[in-house]
Design a protein around this motif. Sequence first.
Motif, PDB file in Angstrom:
ATOM      1  N   ALA A   1       0.857  -1.141  -0.163  1.00 30.49           N
ATOM      2  CA  ALA A   1      -0.145  -0.516  -0.409  1.00 30.49           C
ATOM      3  C   ALA A   1       1.368   1.392   0.175  1.00 30.49           C
ATOM      4  N   LEU A   2       2.025   1.289   0.409  1.00 27.78           N
ATOM      5  CA  LEU A   2       2.643   2.457   0.473  1.00 27.78           C
ATOM      6  C   LEU A   2       3.082   3.022  -0.926  1.00 27.78           C
ATOM      7  N   HIS A   3       3.055   2.470  -1.986  1.00 29.35           N
ATOM      8  CA  HIS A   3       3.024   3.220  -3.566  1.00 29.35           C
ATOM      9  C   HIS A   3       1.813   4.369  -3.574  1.00 29.35           C
ATOM     10  N   ARG A   4       1.076   3.690  -2.683  1.00 29.68           N
ATOM     11  CA  ARG A   4      -0.018   5.039  -3.195  1.00 29.68           C
ATOM     12  C   ARG A   4      -0.033   6.711  -2.771  1.00 29.68           C
ATOM     13  N   GLY A   5       1.128   6.794  -1.286  1.00 31.10           N
ATOM     14  CA  GLY A   5       1.424   7.367  -0.964  1.00 31.10           C
ATOM     15  C   GLY A   5       2.427   7.946  -1.581  1.00 31.10           C
TER      16      GLY A   5
ATOM     17  N   LYS B   1      11.610   0.863  -0.190  1.00 32.22           N
ATOM     18  CA  LYS B   1      12.079   2.358  -1.389  1.00 32.22           C
ATOM     19  C   LYS B   1      10.753   2.587  -1.031  1.00 32.22           C
ATOM     20  N   CYS B   2       9.388   2.838  -0.404  1.00 34.34           N
ATOM     21  CA  CYS B   2       8.733   4.141  -0.493  1.00 34.34           C
ATOM     22  C   CYS B   2       8.623   4.178   0.366  1.00 34.34           C
ATOM     23  N   ARG B   3       8.116   5.735   0.565  1.00 36.19           N
ATOM     24  CA  ARG B   3       7.880   6.108   2.471  1.00 36.19           C
ATOM     25  C   ARG B   3       6.558   6.310   2.861  1.00 36.19           C
ATOM     26  N   PRO B   4       6.666   5.509   4.214  1.00 35.25           N
ATOM     27  CA  PRO B   4       5.979   5.025   5.213  1.00 35.25           C
ATOM     28  C   PRO B   4       5.292   7.010   5.742  1.00 35.25           C
TER      29      PRO B   4
ATOM     30  N   ARG C   1       6.920   7.013   9.921  1.00 35.75           N
ATOM     31  CA  ARG C   1       6.526   5.851  10.766  1.00 35.75           C
ATOM     32  C   ARG C   1       7.378   5.155  10.388  1.00 35.75           C
ATOM     33  N   ASP C   2       7.605   3.921  11.499  1.00 37.91           N
ATOM     34  CA  ASP C   2       8.594   2.707  11.360  1.00 37.91           C
ATOM     35  C   ASP C   2       8.100   1.743  10.372  1.00 37.91           C
ATOM     36  N   PRO C   3       8.318   1.230   8.771  1.00 35.12           N
ATOM     37  CA  PRO C   3       8.024   0.573   8.711  1.00 35.12           C
ATOM     38  C   PRO C   3       7.084  -0.728   9.281  1.00 35.12           C
ATOM     39  N   LYS C   4       6.062  -1.320   8.907  1.00 32.27           N
ATOM     40  CA  LYS C   4       5.303  -2.704   9.446  1.00 32.27           C
ATOM     41  C   LYS C   4       6.208  -3.838   8.599  1.00 32.27           C
ATOM     42  N   PRO C   5       5.900  -4.993   9.993  1.00 35.67           N
ATOM     43  CA  PRO C   5       6.770  -5.646   9.709  1.00 35.67           C
ATOM     44  C   PRO C   5       6.377  -6.846   7.723  1.00 35.67           C
TER      45      PRO C   5
END
Length: 229
Positions: free
Chosen positions: A61-65, A127-130, A134-138
């Motif tokens: 889902a990180l690609h969306r932001g 490779k994409c910004r959270p 926030r910390d990356p989710k597992p």
Amino acid sequence: MNLSERQRQCLELLDIDVWVRRNLPPERQANPAPATLPAKVIDEPAWQALRAEVAACTRCALHRGRTQTVFSAGNPAAEWLLIGEAPGKEEDRQGEPFVGRAGKLLNSMLAAMGLRRDDVCIINILKCRPPDNRDPKPEEALTCEPYLKRQIALIRPKIILALGRIAAQNLLQVETPIGRMRGQVYEYPDPRTPVIVSYHPAYLLRKPSEKRRSWEDLKFAMRVFREQS
Ligand code: SF4
């Protein structure tokens, strides 16, 4: 080691006092010699194909932001590989890891080691910004991991420096606190590569008193690097 003026300035930026006794032979001076420069080649078509694949990725889902993916900085043919956790706001905007204040501090740390940014390769776990940094989710780290593995396989570094808890724990698949990982030589399995763990520059900006420990880690990494030669 005979410190250059640039290295001396960078050590001062890191709040490290430089004491070199006069007339002491180089082999008995406390600070290690600068790391050597890259001498290998990389499969450039495969590297660029992977970069393009990452740029089009929508696996999580990180690609969306994101504004854009953040693939790497520096020289992929380098012998030193630095790994951070994920792009922040500036990295997302510029498309390059470790920019802004943390990036400047990293450049100073590298200069103190006798290295320029182009003498190392710099990548992130994600490779994409959270959102909101926030910390990356597992599950995000797991989904992005195949890209990380392929990057490491193409770079084939002589040593890996994992910067920060998130990078170290994800890379090494451990839950050990970063304080207990410092000063140890871990091994990345494929290809087998020594891994040294230290603090993320953003953490050092928040807690400058830890810069001294960070410099100890970098000197340790340089010793391990030389032992690989
Ligand atoms: S973080 Fe990784 S897996 Fe997720 S969309 Fe970005 S490149 Fe793809």
